[in-house]
Motif scaffolding. Structure first.
Motif, PDB file in Angstrom:
ATOM      1  N   ARG A 195       0.837  -1.203   0.000  1.00 58.65           N
ATOM      2  CA  ARG A 195       0.000   0.000   0.000  1.00 58.65           C
ATOM      3  C   ARG A 195       0.871   1.252   0.000  1.00 58.65           C
ATOM      4  NH1 ARG A 195      -5.406  -0.605   1.093  1.00 58.65           N
ATOM      5  NH2 ARG A 195      -6.081  -2.679   1.739  1.00 58.65           N
ATOM      6  N   SER A 196       1.902   1.244   0.800  1.00 60.78           N
ATOM      7  CA  SER A 196       2.817   2.382   0.881  1.00 60.78           C
ATOM      8  C   SER A 196       3.509   2.621  -0.462  1.00 60.78           C
ATOM      9  CB  SER A 196       3.841   2.140   1.988  1.00 60.78           C
ATOM     10  OG  SER A 196       4.754   3.196   2.041  1.00 60.78           O
ATOM     11  N   GLY A 197       3.958   1.555  -1.100  1.00 61.00           N
ATOM     12  CA  GLY A 197       4.619   1.663  -2.399  1.00 61.00           C
ATOM     13  C   GLY A 197       3.694   2.184  -3.481  1.00 61.00           C
ATOM     14  N   ILE A 198       2.450   1.742  -3.446  1.00 61.46           N
ATOM     15  CA  ILE A 198       1.455   2.198  -4.421  1.00 61.46           C
ATOM     16  C   ILE A 198       1.226   3.701  -4.266  1.00 61.46           C
ATOM     17  CG2 ILE A 198      -1.000   2.052  -5.051  1.00 61.46           C
ATOM     18  CD1 ILE A 198      -0.737  -0.990  -4.125  1.00 61.46           C
ATOM     19  N   CYS A 199       1.071   4.142  -3.035  1.00 62.04           N
ATOM     20  CA  CYS A 199       0.825   5.566  -2.771  1.00 62.04           C
ATOM     21  C   CYS A 199       2.052   6.413  -3.111  1.00 62.04           C
ATOM     22  CB  CYS A 199       0.416   5.771  -1.320  1.00 62.04           C
ATOM     23  SG  CYS A 199      -1.201   5.039  -0.943  1.00 62.04           S
ATOM     24  N   LYS A 200       3.231   5.889  -2.839  1.00 71.13           N
ATOM     25  CA  LYS A 200       4.458   6.617  -3.190  1.00 71.13           C
ATOM     26  C   LYS A 200       4.551   6.762  -4.713  1.00 71.13           C
ATOM     27  CE  LYS A 200       9.442   6.586  -2.638  1.00 71.13           C
ATOM     28  NZ  LYS A 200      10.600   5.855  -2.165  1.00 71.13           N
ATOM     29  N   ALA A 201       4.232   5.705  -5.434  1.00 70.96           N
ATOM     30  CA  ALA A 201       4.261   5.751  -6.903  1.00 70.96           C
ATOM     31  C   ALA A 201       3.273   6.782  -7.437  1.00 70.96           C
ATOM     32  CB  ALA A 201       3.951   4.373  -7.481  1.00 70.96           C
ATOM     33  N   ALA A 202       2.143   6.923  -6.772  1.00 69.38           N
ATOM     34  CA  ALA A 202       1.085   7.816  -7.245  1.00 69.38           C
ATOM     35  C   ALA A 202       1.554   9.260  -7.373  1.00 69.38           C
ATOM     36  CB  ALA A 202      -0.112   7.742  -6.307  1.00 69.38           C
ATOM     37  N   THR A 203       2.424   9.686  -6.493  1.00 70.08           N
ATOM     38  CA  THR A 203       2.846  11.094  -6.510  1.00 70.08           C
ATOM     39  C   THR A 203       3.612  11.446  -7.777  1.00 70.08           C
ATOM     40  OG1 THR A 203       4.879  10.623  -5.266  1.00 70.08           O
ATOM     41  CG2 THR A 203       2.899  11.191  -3.986  1.00 70.08           C
ATOM     42  N   ARG A 204       4.188  10.467  -8.443  1.00 69.03           N
ATOM     43  CA  ARG A 204       4.935  10.717  -9.687  1.00 69.03           C
ATOM     44  C   ARG A 204       4.035  11.033 -10.873  1.00 69.03           C
ATOM     45  NH1 ARG A 204       8.356   6.055  -7.864  1.00 69.03           N
ATOM     46  NH2 ARG A 204       6.975   4.720  -9.044  1.00 69.03           N
ATOM     47  N   TYR A 205       2.746  10.784 -10.750  1.00 69.44           N
ATOM     48  CA  TYR A 205       1.847  10.925 -11.889  1.00 69.44           C
ATOM     49  C   TYR A 205       0.985  12.184 -11.866  1.00 69.44           C
ATOM     50  CZ  TYR A 205       3.478   6.346 -13.063  1.00 69.44           C
ATOM     51  OH  TYR A 205       4.292   5.296 -13.393  1.00 69.44           O
ATOM     52  N   VAL A 206       1.191  13.039 -10.885  1.00 67.20           N
ATOM     53  CA  VAL A 206       0.445  14.299 -10.868  1.00 67.20           C
ATOM     54  C   VAL A 206       0.756  15.069 -12.150  1.00 67.20           C
ATOM     55  CG1 VAL A 206       0.192  16.525  -9.694  1.00 67.20           C
ATOM     56  CG2 VAL A 206       0.368  14.410  -8.349  1.00 67.20           C
ATOM     57  N   GLY A 207      -0.285  15.515 -12.824  1.00 66.15           N
ATOM     58  CA  GLY A 207      -0.133  16.272 -14.062  1.00 66.15           C
ATOM     59  C   GLY A 207      -0.157  15.449 -15.336  1.00 66.15           C
ATOM     60  N   VAL A 208      -0.117  14.121 -15.223  1.00 63.51           N
ATOM     61  CA  VAL A 208      -0.143  13.273 -16.425  1.00 63.51           C
ATOM     62  C   VAL A 208      -1.440  13.543 -17.189  1.00 63.51           C
ATOM     63  CG1 VAL A 208      -0.376  10.882 -17.223  1.00 63.51           C
ATOM     64  CG2 VAL A 208       1.355  11.463 -15.545  1.00 63.51           C
ATOM     65  N   PRO A 209      -1.340  13.836 -18.486  1.00 65.80           N
ATOM     66  CA  PRO A 209      -2.541  14.157 -19.267  1.00 65.80           C
ATOM     67  C   PRO A 209      -3.478  12.962 -19.429  1.00 65.80           C
ATOM     68  CG  PRO A 209      -0.530  14.759 -20.458  1.00 65.80           C
ATOM     69  CD  PRO A 209      -0.118  13.958 -19.264  1.00 65.80           C
ATOM     70  N   TYR A 210      -4.743  13.278 -19.631  1.00 66.69           N
ATOM     71  CA  TYR A 210      -5.808  12.302 -19.867  1.00 66.69           C
ATOM     72  C   TYR A 210      -6.047  12.218 -21.367  1.00 66.69           C
ATOM     73  CZ  TYR A 210     -10.339  10.018 -19.101  1.00 66.69           C
ATOM     74  OH  TYR A 210     -11.382   9.130 -19.074  1.00 66.69           O
ATOM     75  N   SER A 211      -6.445  11.044 -21.855  1.00 65.60           N
ATOM     76  CA  SER A 211      -6.731  10.924 -23.278  1.00 65.60           C
ATOM     77  C   SER A 211      -7.864   9.946 -23.531  1.00 65.60           C
ATOM     78  CB  SER A 211      -5.492  10.450 -24.039  1.00 65.60           C
ATOM     79  OG  SER A 211      -5.804  10.232 -25.384  1.00 65.60           O
ATOM     80  N   PHE A 212      -8.973  10.472 -24.068  1.00 61.76           N
ATOM     81  CA  PHE A 212     -10.071   9.599 -24.480  1.00 61.76           C
ATOM     82  C   PHE A 212      -9.642   8.681 -25.620  1.00 61.76           C
ATOM     83  CE2 PHE A 212     -12.665  12.946 -22.455  1.00 61.76           C
ATOM     84  CZ  PHE A 212     -13.447  12.149 -21.642  1.00 61.76           C
ATOM     85  N   LEU A 213      -8.596   9.070 -26.363  1.00 59.22           N
ATOM     86  CA  LEU A 213      -8.128   8.240 -27.472  1.00 59.22           C
ATOM     87  C   LEU A 213      -7.635   6.874 -27.000  1.00 59.22           C
ATOM     88  CD1 LEU A 213      -6.234  10.834 -29.683  1.00 59.22           C
ATOM     89  CD2 LEU A 213      -8.473   9.798 -30.083  1.00 59.22           C
ATOM     90  N   ASP A 214      -7.267   6.776 -25.727  1.00 55.06           N
ATOM     91  CA  ASP A 214      -6.825   5.476 -25.221  1.00 55.06           C
ATOM     92  C   ASP A 214      -7.939   4.441 -25.288  1.00 55.06           C
ATOM     93  OD1 ASP A 214      -4.303   6.413 -24.872  1.00 55.06           O
ATOM     94  OD2 ASP A 214      -4.340   6.409 -22.696  1.00 55.06           O
ATOM     95  N   TYR A 215      -9.201   4.865 -25.150  1.00 59.47           N
ATOM     96  CA  TYR A 215     -10.305   3.907 -25.312  1.00 59.47           C
ATOM     97  C   TYR A 215     -10.313   3.343 -26.729  1.00 59.47           C
ATOM     98  CZ  TYR A 215     -12.509   4.649 -20.797  1.00 59.47           C
ATOM     99  OH  TYR A 215     -12.765   4.680 -19.456  1.00 59.47           O
ATOM    100  N   ALA A 216     -10.066   4.189 -27.724  1.00 62.93           N
ATOM    101  CA  ALA A 216     -10.010   3.718 -29.112  1.00 62.93           C
ATOM    102  C   ALA A 216      -8.829   2.777 -29.313  1.00 62.93           C
ATOM    103  CB  ALA A 216      -9.907   4.901 -30.067  1.00 62.93           C
TER     104      ALA A 216
END
Length: 167
Positions: free
Chosen positions: A84-105
């Motif tokens: 759980r700690s490792g998962i939460c630590k990893a999460a902080t690296r992804y702040v600002g990562v863009p979203y893309s609806f194209l990934d569904y396609a």
């Protein structure tokens, strides 16, 4: 495993209303995940916070933003405090990562085995993630692999998380 009181590292699954929710439901249907009630996934963090992917980029927000919402909290059975700690630590690296609806396609293209050279590389290289991809990536970064079905990294929808962890 389902539960009602979220812990850091848990995954929240919820609905999105309006046009955006309908578009995500359609994207999930194309990908074989059906028209179900979970169009959004987020990761619970310590101190009553969460990480979620949004069109403006992934953000850390107060968990209270979902107070009163119909949220299903799930996690793999046997998830340890260290994981759980490792998962939460990893999460902080992804702040600002863009979203893309194209990934569904792109996920649908893969599902239908359409011959698109470089598709896997494209998904990995764009740096964009939908909400469920973001959650799955945080788990992977912590050494917790949710899916053992041979799927490519990043080929995860909110309903795939539901099917794996809540059924």
């Amino acid at each position: 495993m389902k539960h009602t009181h979220p812990l850091p590292g848990d995954i929240g699954l919820t609905q999105i209303s309006g046009v955006t929710g309908r578009l995500i439901r359609f994207g999930q249907w194309i990908n074989g995940d059906g028209f179900a009630n979970y169009e959004h996934a987020f990761l619970v963090l310590p101190d009553d916070r969460l990480l979620e992917a949004e069109p403006g980029g992934a953000r850390i927000r107060p968990l209270s933003q979902y107070a009163g919402a119909d949220v299903l909290y799930v996690c793999p059975k046997g998830l340890t405090e260290q994981q759980r700690s490792g998962i939460c630590k990893a999460a902080t690296r992804y702040v600002g990562v863009p979203y893309s609806f194209l990934d569904y396609a792109a996920i649908a293209t893969h599902r239908f085995h359409l011959p698109v050279p470089g598709l896997r590389r494209y998904i990995a290289a764009t740096g964009h993630m939908i909400c469920s991809q973001l959650v799955d990536q945080c788990y992977q970064d912590a050494g917790v692999h949710l899916f053992a079905d041979g799927r490519w990294p990043g080929y995860v929808t909110p309903m795939a998380l539901y099917e794996l962890l809540a059924r």
